[in-house]
Design a protein around this motif. Structure first.
Motif, PDB file in Angstrom:
ATOM      1  N   LEU A  57       9.721 -27.531  57.844  1.00 10.07           N
ATOM      2  CA  LEU A  57       8.826 -28.611  57.407  1.00 10.07           C
ATOM      3  C   LEU A  57       7.459 -28.058  57.040  1.00 10.07           C
ATOM      4  O   LEU A  57       6.878 -28.434  56.015  1.00 10.07           O
ATOM      5  CB  LEU A  57       8.687 -29.652  58.517  1.00 10.07           C
ATOM      6  N   GLY A  58       6.956 -27.156  57.877  1.00  7.07           N
ATOM      7  CA  GLY A  58       5.662 -26.553  57.572  1.00  7.07           C
ATOM      8  C   GLY A  58       5.678 -25.770  56.273  1.00  7.07           C
ATOM      9  O   GLY A  58       4.734 -25.818  55.481  1.00  7.07           O
ATOM     10  N   VAL A  59       6.773 -25.062  56.033  1.00  4.90           N
ATOM     11  CA  VAL A  59       6.881 -24.233  54.831  1.00  4.90           C
ATOM     12  C   VAL A  59       6.847 -25.079  53.562  1.00  4.90           C
ATOM     13  O   VAL A  59       6.182 -24.728  52.573  1.00  4.90           O
ATOM     14  CB  VAL A  59       8.173 -23.380  54.881  1.00  4.90           C
ATOM     15  N   ILE A  60       7.551 -26.194  53.566  1.00  2.17           N
ATOM     16  CA  ILE A  60       7.658 -26.990  52.326  1.00  2.17           C
ATOM     17  C   ILE A  60       6.651 -28.149  52.278  1.00  2.17           C
ATOM     18  O   ILE A  60       6.682 -28.935  51.335  1.00  2.17           O
ATOM     19  CB  ILE A  60       9.100 -27.525  52.143  1.00  2.17           C
ATOM     20  N   PHE A  61       5.775 -28.233  53.256  1.00  2.00           N
ATOM     21  CA  PHE A  61       4.897 -29.395  53.377  1.00  2.00           C
ATOM     22  C   PHE A  61       4.107 -29.651  52.094  1.00  2.00           C
ATOM     23  O   PHE A  61       3.993 -30.800  51.641  1.00  2.00           O
ATOM     24  CB  PHE A  61       3.926 -29.200  54.544  1.00  2.00           C
ATOM     25  N   PHE A  62       3.549 -28.605  51.504  1.00  2.00           N
ATOM     26  CA  PHE A  62       2.746 -28.786  50.290  1.00  2.00           C
ATOM     27  C   PHE A  62       3.416 -28.170  49.063  1.00  2.00           C
ATOM     28  O   PHE A  62       2.738 -27.869  48.075  1.00  2.00           O
ATOM     29  CB  PHE A  62       1.351 -28.184  50.478  1.00  2.00           C
ATOM     30  N   LEU A  63       4.723 -27.964  49.128  1.00  2.00           N
ATOM     31  CA  LEU A  63       5.454 -27.463  47.967  1.00  2.00           C
ATOM     32  C   LEU A  63       6.072 -28.638  47.216  1.00  2.00           C
ATOM     33  O   LEU A  63       6.757 -29.466  47.820  1.00  2.00           O
ATOM     34  CB  LEU A  63       6.552 -26.488  48.402  1.00  2.00           C
ATOM     35  N   TYR A  64       5.848 -28.694  45.910  1.00  2.00           N
ATOM     36  CA  TYR A  64       6.323 -29.819  45.118  1.00  2.00           C
ATOM     37  C   TYR A  64       7.412 -29.408  44.124  1.00  2.00           C
ATOM     38  O   TYR A  64       8.283 -30.207  43.805  1.00  2.00           O
ATOM     39  CB  TYR A  64       5.163 -30.459  44.359  1.00  2.00           C
ATOM     40  N   ARG A  65       7.354 -28.202  43.622  1.00  2.00           N
ATOM     41  CA  ARG A  65       8.326 -27.759  42.627  1.00  2.00           C
ATOM     42  C   ARG A  65       9.562 -27.199  43.316  1.00  2.00           C
ATOM     43  O   ARG A  65       9.460 -26.404  44.246  1.00  2.00           O
ATOM     44  CB  ARG A  65       7.723 -26.693  41.707  1.00  2.00           C
ATOM     45  N   MET A  66      10.731 -27.558  42.805  1.00  2.00           N
ATOM     46  CA  MET A  66      11.975 -27.135  43.429  1.00  2.00           C
ATOM     47  C   MET A  66      12.135 -25.621  43.396  1.00  2.00           C
ATOM     48  O   MET A  66      12.698 -25.031  44.321  1.00  2.00           O
ATOM     49  CB  MET A  66      13.170 -27.804  42.749  1.00  2.00           C
ATOM     50  N   GLN A  67      11.640 -24.961  42.323  1.00  2.00           N
ATOM     51  CA  GLN A  67      11.789 -23.510  42.269  1.00  2.00           C
ATOM     52  C   GLN A  67      10.965 -22.829  43.345  1.00  2.00           C
ATOM     53  O   GLN A  67      11.363 -21.801  43.911  1.00  2.00           O
ATOM     54  CB  GLN A  67      11.422 -22.948  40.897  1.00  2.00           C
ATOM     55  N   HIS A  68       9.802 -23.421  43.676  1.00  4.96           N
ATOM     56  CA  HIS A  68       8.980 -22.859  44.754  1.00  4.96           C
ATOM     57  C   HIS A  68       9.652 -23.086  46.113  1.00  4.96           C
ATOM     58  O   HIS A  68       9.671 -22.185  46.961  1.00  4.96           O
ATOM     59  CB  HIS A  68       7.593 -23.491  44.743  1.00  4.96           C
ATOM     60  N   ILE A  69      10.196 -24.279  46.294  1.00  2.00           N
ATOM     61  CA  ILE A  69      10.908 -24.572  47.539  1.00  2.00           C
ATOM     62  C   ILE A  69      12.092 -23.622  47.692  1.00  2.00           C
ATOM     63  O   ILE A  69      12.335 -23.078  48.776  1.00  2.00           O
ATOM     64  CB  ILE A  69      11.378 -26.038  47.551  1.00  2.00           C
ATOM     65  N   ALA A  70      12.831 -23.395  46.604  1.00  2.00           N
ATOM     66  CA  ALA A  70      14.003 -22.522  46.648  1.00  2.00           C
ATOM     67  C   ALA A  70      13.614 -21.100  47.035  1.00  2.00           C
ATOM     68  O   ALA A  70      14.323 -20.440  47.802  1.00  2.00           O
ATOM     69  CB  ALA A  70      14.709 -22.525  45.290  1.00  2.00           C
ATOM     70  N   ILE A  71      12.479 -20.617  46.527  1.00  2.00           N
ATOM     71  CA  ILE A  71      12.038 -19.255  46.838  1.00  2.00           C
ATOM     72  C   ILE A  71      11.738 -19.110  48.324  1.00  2.00           C
ATOM     73  O   ILE A  71      12.215 -18.178  48.989  1.00  2.00           O
ATOM     74  CB  ILE A  71      10.793 -18.880  46.000  1.00  2.00           C
ATOM     75  N   TYR A  72      10.968 -20.036  48.864  1.00  2.00           N
ATOM     76  CA  TYR A  72      10.571 -19.935  50.268  1.00  2.00           C
ATOM     77  C   TYR A  72      11.749 -20.148  51.210  1.00  2.00           C
ATOM     78  O   TYR A  72      11.889 -19.433  52.213  1.00  2.00           O
ATOM     79  CB  TYR A  72       9.455 -20.940  50.572  1.00  2.00           C
ATOM     80  N   VAL A  73      12.591 -21.102  50.897  1.00  2.00           N
ATOM     81  CA  VAL A  73      13.757 -21.354  51.748  1.00  2.00           C
ATOM     82  C   VAL A  73      14.718 -20.167  51.686  1.00  2.00           C
ATOM     83  O   VAL A  73      15.322 -19.787  52.700  1.00  2.00           O
ATOM     84  CB  VAL A  73      14.465 -22.658  51.327  1.00  2.00           C
TER      85      VAL A  73
END
Length: 221
Positions: A57-73
């Motif tokens: 939750l903390g990692v994606i809290f301020f991520l809006y773009r799916m490609q950014h979420i995919a990278i971090y996850v």
């Protein structure tokens, strides 16, 4: 704050990154290749693993773009998959209380990052991708330590571990989807940015609480 209050009511054993007692007995008893069973256990652990979910939750809290979420996850998945598999295979265990305290620290770290504490306090921004990968390593060691303690059978070990890891990733995707759905509704409200700081402080408090329980367990056990 509800989560923090809930954590206060938990025992040290509950907060020790444990696999459920029924699952523990099952892991200890079965032998041979059991792909479906271990896939299910891996998915169940991730979906019910509040420490993983808080960090995610903390990692994606301020991520809006799916490609950014995919990278971090993906970085988080790479980290915890690597140490989980190698840790069990090479029988590398870490004291469960200490590793869970570090996992609590990862939640504190990410919450502080989300509120911009490092820039205000130290004048620089840590590499968030590197931090996600590194803390992913620790999250994986937390799980491998528990699996080692449960004396998983060497018969079919590698296929079962791979199946367990696949289950963990499936569980992570399910949990992530649920988090993103809830976050998407919250972000559309006027109060999101107004309450984002409070939410991260609550997350940080939960991380500190987890650390305190684990360190207490380490010195008392």
């Amino acid at each position: 704050m509800i989560l923090t209050i809930g954590l206060l009511g938990m025992s040290t054993d509950v907060l020790a990154h444990a696999v459920a007692q029924g699952d523990k007995g099952y892991i200890q008893e079965i032998t041979g290749i059991n792909l479906i069973a271990f896939t299910y256990l891996g998915a169940k652990h991730m979906v019910t693993g509040y420490d993983h979910l808080l960090f995610l939750l903390g990692v994606i809290f301020f991520l809006y773009r799916m490609q950014h979420i995919a990278i971090y996850v993906s970085l988080f998945a790479l980290g915890h998959s690597t140490t989980m598999l190698l840790g069990v295979y090479f029988n590398v265990g870490i004291n469960s209380y200490l590793i869970d305290a570090i996992i609590g620290l990862s939640i504190v770290y990410k919450a502080l990052d989300n509120i911009g504490a490092y820039q205000r306090w130290f004048g620089f921004q840590p590499n968030t991708k590197a931090a996600t990968l590194i803390f992913g390593f620790f999250h994986g060691f937390g799980l491998s330590t528990k699996i080692i303690e449960y004396d998983i059978s060497p018969d079919g070990l590698i296929p079962n571990l791979l199946a367990f890891n696949v289950g963990v990733e499936i569980g992570q995707l399910v949990a992530l989807a649920m988090i993103l759905i809830l976050m998407s509704f919250w972000r559309k409200t006027d109060g999101f940015f107004r309450h984002a700081y409070t939410a991260n402080v609550a997350m940080m408090s939960a991380g500190f609480l987890l650390m305190g329980y684990q360190l207490t367990g380490y010195f008392v056990a």
